[in-house]
Design a protein around this motif. Structure first.
Motif, PDB file in Angstrom:
ATOM      1  N   VAL A  46       0.827  -1.202   0.000  1.00  0.00           N
ATOM      2  CA  VAL A  46       0.000   0.000   0.000  1.00  0.00           C
ATOM      3  C   VAL A  46       0.868   1.263   0.000  1.00  0.00           C
ATOM      4  O   VAL A  46       0.726   2.130  -0.853  1.00  0.00           O
ATOM      5  CB  VAL A  46      -0.942   0.028   1.220  1.00  0.00           C
ATOM      6  N   ALA A  47       1.779   1.354   0.971  1.00  0.00           N
ATOM      7  CA  ALA A  47       2.606   2.552   1.088  1.00  0.00           C
ATOM      8  C   ALA A  47       3.859   2.231   1.885  1.00  0.00           C
ATOM      9  O   ALA A  47       3.846   1.351   2.740  1.00  0.00           O
ATOM     10  CB  ALA A  47       1.840   3.676   1.770  1.00  0.00           C
ATOM     11  N   TYR A  58       3.881   4.740  -2.988  1.00  0.00           N
ATOM     12  CA  TYR A  58       2.482   4.353  -2.865  1.00  0.00           C
ATOM     13  C   TYR A  58       2.063   3.432  -4.003  1.00  0.00           C
ATOM     14  O   TYR A  58       2.559   3.554  -5.129  1.00  0.00           O
ATOM     15  CB  TYR A  58       1.574   5.590  -2.898  1.00  0.00           C
ATOM     16  N   ALA A  59       1.122   2.574  -3.697  1.00  0.00           N
ATOM     17  CA  ALA A  59       0.468   1.812  -4.755  1.00  0.00           C
ATOM     18  C   ALA A  59      -0.383   2.779  -5.581  1.00  0.00           C
ATOM     19  O   ALA A  59      -0.912   3.762  -5.049  1.00  0.00           O
ATOM     20  CB  ALA A  59      -0.421   0.731  -4.160  1.00  0.00           C
ATOM     21  N   ASN A  60      -0.495   2.503  -6.865  1.00  0.00           N
ATOM     22  CA  ASN A  60      -1.265   3.399  -7.737  1.00  0.00           C
ATOM     23  C   ASN A  60      -2.712   3.555  -7.265  1.00  0.00           C
ATOM     24  O   ASN A  60      -3.304   4.626  -7.409  1.00  0.00           O
ATOM     25  CB  ASN A  60      -1.250   2.872  -9.175  1.00  0.00           C
ATOM     26  N   ARG A  65      -4.889   9.658  -2.230  1.00  0.00           N
ATOM     27  CA  ARG A  65      -5.884   9.455  -1.171  1.00  0.00           C
ATOM     28  C   ARG A  65      -5.231   9.083   0.165  1.00  0.00           C
ATOM     29  O   ARG A  65      -5.720   9.461   1.217  1.00  0.00           O
ATOM     30  CB  ARG A  65      -6.872   8.357  -1.563  1.00  0.00           C
ATOM     31  N   PHE A  66      -4.154   8.330   0.130  1.00  0.00           N
ATOM     32  CA  PHE A  66      -3.470   7.868   1.343  1.00  0.00           C
ATOM     33  C   PHE A  66      -2.152   8.624   1.504  1.00  0.00           C
ATOM     34  O   PHE A  66      -1.476   8.933   0.518  1.00  0.00           O
ATOM     35  CB  PHE A  66      -3.164   6.378   1.263  1.00  0.00           C
TER      36      PHE A  66
END
Length: 115
Positions: A46-47, A58-60, A65-66
């Motif tokens: 995820v990150a 980060y994951a695409n 958003r995160f």
């Protein structure tokens, strides 16, 4: 003894925010990150945060958003999740890597997004 303890998971409505925390004990790590496993799916990155470079990754699917951040004094890493979607529902794991391999894992904290 190394321990990673996650907190902050829960039930949130679609579009809402949630913040996860991961407190590390036993040592500090150059890399800390978050992974997740949704029902019926493989675990995915995820990150991540690299302490020495001060960089994040980060994951695409979560970019924009995160946000991952770190409090070095507390040896804690956070994951601020905004605009949550149903597809973000998963068990979220904290991970830590002394170097290039994710070596230590937390027990996980459940995030459920209701539509």
């Amino acid at each position: 003894q190394v321990q990673l303890v996650e907190s902050g998971g829960g039930l949130v409505q679609d579009g809402g925010p949630l913040r996860l925390s991961c407190a590390a004990s036993g040592r500090t790590f150059n890399n800390m990150g978050w992974f997740r496993r949704a029902p019926g799916k493989a675990r995915e990155f995820v990150a991540g945060f690299n302490r020495s470079r001060g960089t994040t990754d980060y994951a695409n699917s979560v970019k924009g958003r995160f946000t991952i951040s770190s409090d070095n004094a507390k040896n804690t890493v956070y994951l601020q999740m905004n605009n949550l979607k149903a597809e973000d529902t998963a068990l979220y794991y904290c991970a830590a890597a002394p170097a290039d391999t994710w070596q230590y894992w937390g027990q996980g904290t459940q995030v459920t997004v209701s539509s």
